[in-house]
Each structure stands twice: as C-alpha cells, then as structure tokens.
Scaffold this active site. Sequence first.
Site, PDB file in Angstrom:
ATOM      1  CB  CYS A  87      -0.804  -0.212   1.082  1.00  0.00           C
ATOM      2  SG  CYS A  87      -2.073   1.500   1.188  1.00  0.00           S
ATOM      3  CB  CYS A 238      -4.024   4.569  -6.024  1.00  0.00           C
ATOM      4  SG  CYS A 238      -3.901   2.734  -5.593  1.00  0.00           S
TER       5      CYS A 238
HETATM    6  O1  PYC Z   1      -1.654   3.660  -2.073  1.00  0.00           O
HETATM    7  O2  PYC Z   1      -1.211   1.751  -2.625  1.00  0.00           O
HETATM    8  C1  PYC Z   1      -2.060   2.530  -2.271  1.00  0.00           C
HETATM    9  C2  PYC Z   1      -3.339   2.192  -1.927  1.00  0.00           C
HETATM   10  C3  PYC Z   1      -4.151   0.814  -2.175  1.00  0.00           C
HETATM   11  C4  PYC Z   1      -5.411   0.953  -1.516  1.00  0.00           C
HETATM   12  C5  PYC Z   1      -5.436   2.195  -1.034  1.00  0.00           C
HETATM   13  N1  PYC Z   1      -4.452   2.843  -1.177  1.00  0.00           N
END
Ligand code: PYC
Length: 313
Positions: A87, A238
């Site tokens: 994550c 993300c």
């Molecule tokens: O930042 O990799 C990320 C992530 C995955 C799910 C929520 N954030």
Amino acid sequence: MRIRVVDSHTGGEPTRLALSGGPDLGSGSIHERLVRFREQFDRLRSAIVNEPRGSDAVVGALLCEPSDPSCQAGVIFFNNVGYLGMCGHGTIGLVATLAHLNRITPGEIRIETPVGVVSAELHKGGDVTVRNVPSYRHRKDVRVQVDGFGSVTGDIAWGGNWFFQVKDRSPVELSLKNLDELTGFTWKIRLALEREGISGEGGAEIDHIELFSAPRDKRADSRNFVLCPGRSYDRSPCGTGTSAKMACLHTDGKLKEHHPWVQESITGSIFEGHVELVEGQIIPFIRGSAFVTSEAVLVLNPHDPFCWGIPAA
Ligand code: PYC
C-alpha cells in the site's frame, strides 16, 4: 483487549497504524504472518478498521518485527474486506507516523511487506518517497463486457496489488460530485472481470479498478479514480495504482526512466512518481506526504455486540 493506534491520512486516504496490543502472529516471513492473521485473527482486522471504530475507507497497518534482517520494520496492510499486498499511501502514512513518534529521523528505512521489501526515504521537510516492489503489465488491451456500458478496454498491471486500468474515456466525469456513478461503473467492471474469469498472474483476483482523465491541477499529468477492494474509493492518488500505471507507460515507451509522472487523485491530492530500471525490472518511486490525525487506544470489549466491527457488505 486494548490496541494502541495512530491515525494519519495521505492525500486524504486514512491509515490506521496498530502499534501494540495486536494479535500474536508468531515468527516467519511477513507473508506467512499475513496468512496466520487471515486464518486465525480475521475478526481483529474487522474490529480495527470497520465501523463503529473505523470506516470503509480506513486502511489498517499492523506494525510487525521484520523477518528480513536488512529491514527495520515489517507491515501487514488490510482494509474493510481483507488484506493488501502493498500500500503506497499506507507506507507513506507508516513512515510519517514513525517520524511523529520520534522512532525515525530523516533518511531511508527498509520495510518488509507480504509482497516483498520496499524502502522509504523520509525527507527533511516531512515528505516520504517510497521505492516500491518491481511493477509490470501482465496483459495489454483486455476487453470486458460491462453491464449497461458495453465493451471496456484496459490493461492488467501489478504495482503491489492487481489493477485493471481502463484505457477508454470514462463515461462519467472524474469529479467528487459523481462518486456514486464512478463507484457503480467501476464495481460493474470488477464484476464483469470476475464473470469472464479475467485475472492477474496465476489466477490472482483483480481487486482494484482505475479510471483516468485529464488532470485539473496544472502540475499533474493525469487524474484518477481508484475503486478499492471493499467498494470504497481511494482518496489519495494510490501508490500501487500509480506504480502499475507508470510500469505500463514505461513499457509503451511513454515514460522514460527518471522522468517525473505526477498523478492527481479524485480529491485533488498529488503523488509525484518516476521509474528506474534495475536488473531489467521496473522499480517505481512515489513521493507524497502524510499527516497524523489522532493517537488512540481501541478498546475491544467482548460484551459489546459490535466489538468485532460491522462487516462490509
Ligand atoms: O496507495 O497503494 C495505495 C493504496 C491501495 C489501496 C488504497 N491505497
């Protein structure tokens, strides 16, 4: 049971770091301990992140002793429905929290995750750069028939989690006012992938769906909407999704090594990324910042009918 946690957010996406009072997962690699967590203590996952203590958006991070002697920390990430491989926003949150607790100073730390070792550099101003696991495209231009939307084409890529990254123009504008429609559309893509048996490498479930559009912020190259496994959306750009995207762009010759890629999220937050090639593998780097929002002790009283959280539907 009392679990000491520190909450933070990275570009709007929350991370709840469990520092102590969590389950005893024994020894072994972080991957082996994730399996033990899932098989023997899954209700603790739900207790930590789900309502009434948390929300669908919270990503939990269980701080563990690493088994890899080159690492200073180990971590298992989880959410409202299960476990994550890596994550990106959570790693930035973890590092910012360790700095907040005066456990680390600016410099690099190595962190063992269930899908490999990552490293993170805490910069003097508080930003964090994550060096992610090697990322790659598994399949290009995969078409799937989505209920009510027809054929949708995307790439299947790995950035520490599995992503279906839609290449078509989104039928819904990537705006916070359209969250219900964006969630509905991407959830239907997820169901269509399942129905058609489309998976990541080795049959792995594709549990993140990502849409892209032109950015609003002049600094950014792209804006995204990311549907997470438990139907919530990523408030941050993300980290693992941006890693998967940069791997695809690099493979297509559209992103050179060391060239910046700036990803804007649906909330307007920003990650800066680039890729480096190491022994033929694409290594993504993601830079962002996180802010601590609370320090707390979660109290788990077995007489409480909602002690173990309200499971996500
Ligand atoms: O930042 O990799 C990320 C992530 C995955 C799910 C929520 N954030």
